[in-house]
Design a protein around this motif. Structure first.
Motif, PDB file in Angstrom:
ATOM      1  N   LEU A 133       5.074   4.727  -3.913  1.00  9.34           N
ATOM      2  CA  LEU A 133       4.858   6.436  -4.570  1.00  9.34           C
ATOM      3  C   LEU A 133       3.893   7.262  -4.165  1.00  9.34           C
ATOM      4  CD1 LEU A 133       6.902   5.455  -7.781  1.00  9.34           C
ATOM      5  CD2 LEU A 133       7.959   6.445  -5.328  1.00  9.34           C
ATOM      6  N   GLN A 183      -8.371  -0.075 -12.643  1.00  6.32           N
ATOM      7  CA  GLN A 183      -8.468  -0.093 -11.275  1.00  6.32           C
ATOM      8  C   GLN A 183      -9.576  -0.100 -10.496  1.00  6.32           C
ATOM      9  OE1 GLN A 183      -5.355   1.693  -9.942  1.00  6.32           O
ATOM     10  NE2 GLN A 183      -5.640   0.044  -7.717  1.00  6.32           N
ATOM     11  N   ALA A 241       0.836  -1.715  -0.141  1.00  7.63           N
ATOM     12  CA  ALA A 241      -0.295  -0.259  -0.432  1.00  7.63           C
ATOM     13  C   ALA A 241       1.254   1.087  -0.204  1.00  7.63           C
ATOM     14  CB  ALA A 241      -1.200  -0.094   1.424  1.00  7.63           C
ATOM     15  N   THR A 276      -4.333  -7.846  -6.205  1.00  2.00           N
ATOM     16  CA  THR A 276      -2.884  -7.438  -5.094  1.00  2.00           C
ATOM     17  C   THR A 276      -3.360  -7.991  -3.947  1.00  2.00           C
ATOM     18  OG1 THR A 276      -2.401  -6.161  -6.602  1.00  2.00           O
ATOM     19  CG2 THR A 276      -1.342  -6.029  -4.103  1.00  2.00           C
TER      20      THR A 276
HETATM   21  N1  TRP Z   1      -0.467   1.523  -2.700  1.00  2.00           N
HETATM   22  C1  TRP Z   1       1.004   1.689  -3.823  1.00  2.00           C
HETATM   23  C2  TRP Z   1       1.167   2.724  -4.107  1.00  2.00           C
HETATM   24  O1  TRP Z   1       0.668   3.762  -2.922  1.00  2.00           O
HETATM   25  C3  TRP Z   1       0.881   1.219  -5.180  1.00  2.00           C
HETATM   26  C4  TRP Z   1       0.584   0.244  -5.657  1.00  2.00           C
HETATM   27  C5  TRP Z   1       0.577  -1.357  -4.825  1.00  2.00           C
HETATM   28  C6  TRP Z   1      -0.621  -0.122  -5.983  1.00  2.00           C
HETATM   29  N2  TRP Z   1       0.133  -2.765  -5.984  1.00  2.00           N
HETATM   30  C7  TRP Z   1      -0.868  -2.077  -6.697  1.00  2.00           C
HETATM   31  C8  TRP Z   1      -1.693  -0.068  -7.709  1.00  2.00           C
HETATM   32  C9  TRP Z   1      -1.811  -2.772  -6.946  1.00  2.00           C
HETATM   33  C10 TRP Z   1      -2.681  -0.281  -8.026  1.00  2.00           C
HETATM   34  C11 TRP Z   1      -2.520  -1.875  -8.079  1.00  2.00           C
HETATM   35  O2  TRP Z   1       1.884   3.984  -4.534  1.00  2.00           O
END
Ligand code: TRP
Length: 450
Positions: free
Chosen positions: A25, A388, A22, A233
């Motif tokens: 970036l 998403q 989570a 994820t």
């Molecule tokens: N959450 C992460 C971030 O804030 C990015 C990330 C990891 C992500 N796994 C993901 C985003 C799966 C979308 C889907 O940078």
């Protein structure tokens, strides 16, 4: 079937892995500036509310499906189906999630490559190699190709070592380091001229700004990206949780950790930006908002580090180490989604699956690097803004409408025996059935027509 499935060895291991996914970036270059530009602490409270009201229920949907099925997204969703049609929908959503998360990884790896290049550049500065450092910090296709490739190899390396010896081991090392570096950097930056002004801009609430619906919806989108939702994820990490763990509590902790680290990152980013401003560096974009995203990380902050002289080299080193860690613990969670599918459904060994998919993702990254101006923002918005949330909608539909309610409750009761008397079970089923799908549709509608 292939080798026995992996499982996180402890609650702490899961928490580090999931919060590592989570915290990425997005938490560092998105949340703080967004909060500062949109009402400061008032935004913070709104975000906290939205994350718990809407993103947390969606996170729980993925964790519960995952732990129930103990399988990758395709198999897991199919196992909930009531007939051939919902089974086909399950396959489609699982597959689309894999494609989406692989594409997210392909652009994420490019940006993470920049973090790595800047990290190496600060090492070059320490070794008094100014020309090397200058090359590393100047935009260039060759540099991007090399560092994207290195970052993908690192990701493959961790994922190939497995759930316990790769993902969990590295997350439990890297996440505490991330927090320590963050706190040290905050302590230092707070002593600099201008920092207090940044703190004020970040925290003083302006409640007038947060009633704006457009803002609410964008905050919701941000919460979805930040909690890594919609692409399987969290489902796959959920599938590695032991049946003895209390899922609603674990999900709550992951949400809190994600938001908490975003809030703490703001205590670094905003003061740092106003230190930069005090040094004469531009921190606003053409629209008058604070510069966010890559521009903040690879232009504004490096300019400020450069002004700090010798100390700036160490600060830059710590900062880009922080960014690299945040990226890596996220990218491994992305790669694990297609890898687990290849292992479980096609009997491919973990190392081979990781390498194969890593190479394909790397080739897509190459395509993006060579056509950056056309492809980069296209891939970012197609995956994070369109795909998403839409997939998140279907996850909610699977839990809220397709899976039998008794089945859901039975899963939650494992590790939380009196779940049916708890607050969670009184509120969440309604949320995941009605509120989450509607809220996602609202974000969608606003994006398409608003
Ligand atoms: N959450 C992460 C971030 O804030 C990015 C990330 C990891 C992500 N796994 C993901 C985003 C799966 C979308 C889907 O940078």
């Amino acid at each position: 079937m292939s080798a026995p499935r992996g499982e996180f060895s402890s609650r702490f291991g899961f928490l580090m892995a999931a919060s590592g996914s989570a915290v990425g970036l997005g938490n560092i270059w998105g949340f703080p500036t967004n909060a500062a530009s949109n009402g400061g602490a008032a935004f913070l409270f709104t975000y906290l509310f939205l994350a718990f009201a809407l993103a947390y229920p969606a996170l729980m949907a993925e964790l519960i499906i995952g732990r129930h099925a103990k399988a990758n997204a395709v198999t897991a969703l199919r196992s909930l189906a009531r007939g051939p049609r919902t089974a086909a929908l399950g396959t489609a959503v699982g597959m689309a999630g894999m494609v989406t998360v692989s594409l997210i990884l392909s652009f994420y790896a490019i940006v993470s490559g920049w973090m790595l290049a800047f990290l190496v550049a600060s090492v070059a500065d320490i070794m008094r190699l100014p020309s090397v450092s200058a090359w590393l910090t100047t935009t260039g296709v060759v540099r991007d190709v090399i560092f994207t490739a290195i970052f993908i190899v690192l990701t493959i390396f961790v994922v190939s070592a497995g759930v316990r010896h790769g993902i969990e081991k590295w997350a439990t090392r890297l996440m505490p380091s991330l927090l320590i570096i963050l706190v040290l950097l905050i302590g230092y930056v707070m002593t600099l001229n201008g920092a207090m002004e940044g703190l004020r801009v970040y925290l003083v609430p302006d409640f007038g700004r947060v009633a704006d619906t457009g803002l609410l919806l964008s905050a919701l989108g941000q919460a979805f990206f930040s909690l890594s939702l919609g692409v399987g994820t969290m489902l796959i990490y959920g599938s590695y949780i032991s049946k003895h763990e209390n899922l609603p509590a674990l999900g709550g902790m992951v949400t809190l950790l994600d938001i908490g680290i975003a809030v703490i990152a703001g205590l670094l980013i905003l003061p740092a930006m106003y230190v930069a401003l005090a040094g004469g560096i531009e921190i606003y974009n053409d629209d008058g908002g604070l510069i966010a995203g890559p521009g903040l990380i690879i232009a504004v902050l490096p300019a400020m580090f450069a002004q700090m002289g010798e100390a700036g080299i160490l600060v830059a080193l710590a900062f880009f180490l922080l960014m690299t860690i945040a990226s890596l613990t996220s990218s491994i969670s992305m790669l694990e989604v297609p890898v687990s599918y290849c292992i479980e459904n096609h009997n491919i060994a973990r190392l081979k699956a990781g390498t194969l998919i890593g190479v394909v993702v790397g080739l897509v990254s190459l395509l993006i690097v060579y056509n950056f101006d056309v492809l980069f923002s296209l891939v970012v918005s197609a995956t994070t803004e369109y795909s998403q949330p839409l997939l998140g909608f279907f996850f909610a539909v699977f839990v809220g409408w397709i899976w039998h309610r008794d089945g859901v409750l039975a899963e939650i009761r494992q590790g939380c025996p009196d779940a049916d008397n708890g607050l969670f079970w009184r509120i969440w089923p309604f949320y995941i059935r009605f509120i989450c799908p509607l809220a996602i549709l609202a974000v969608y509608g606003q994006m398409l027509f608003g």
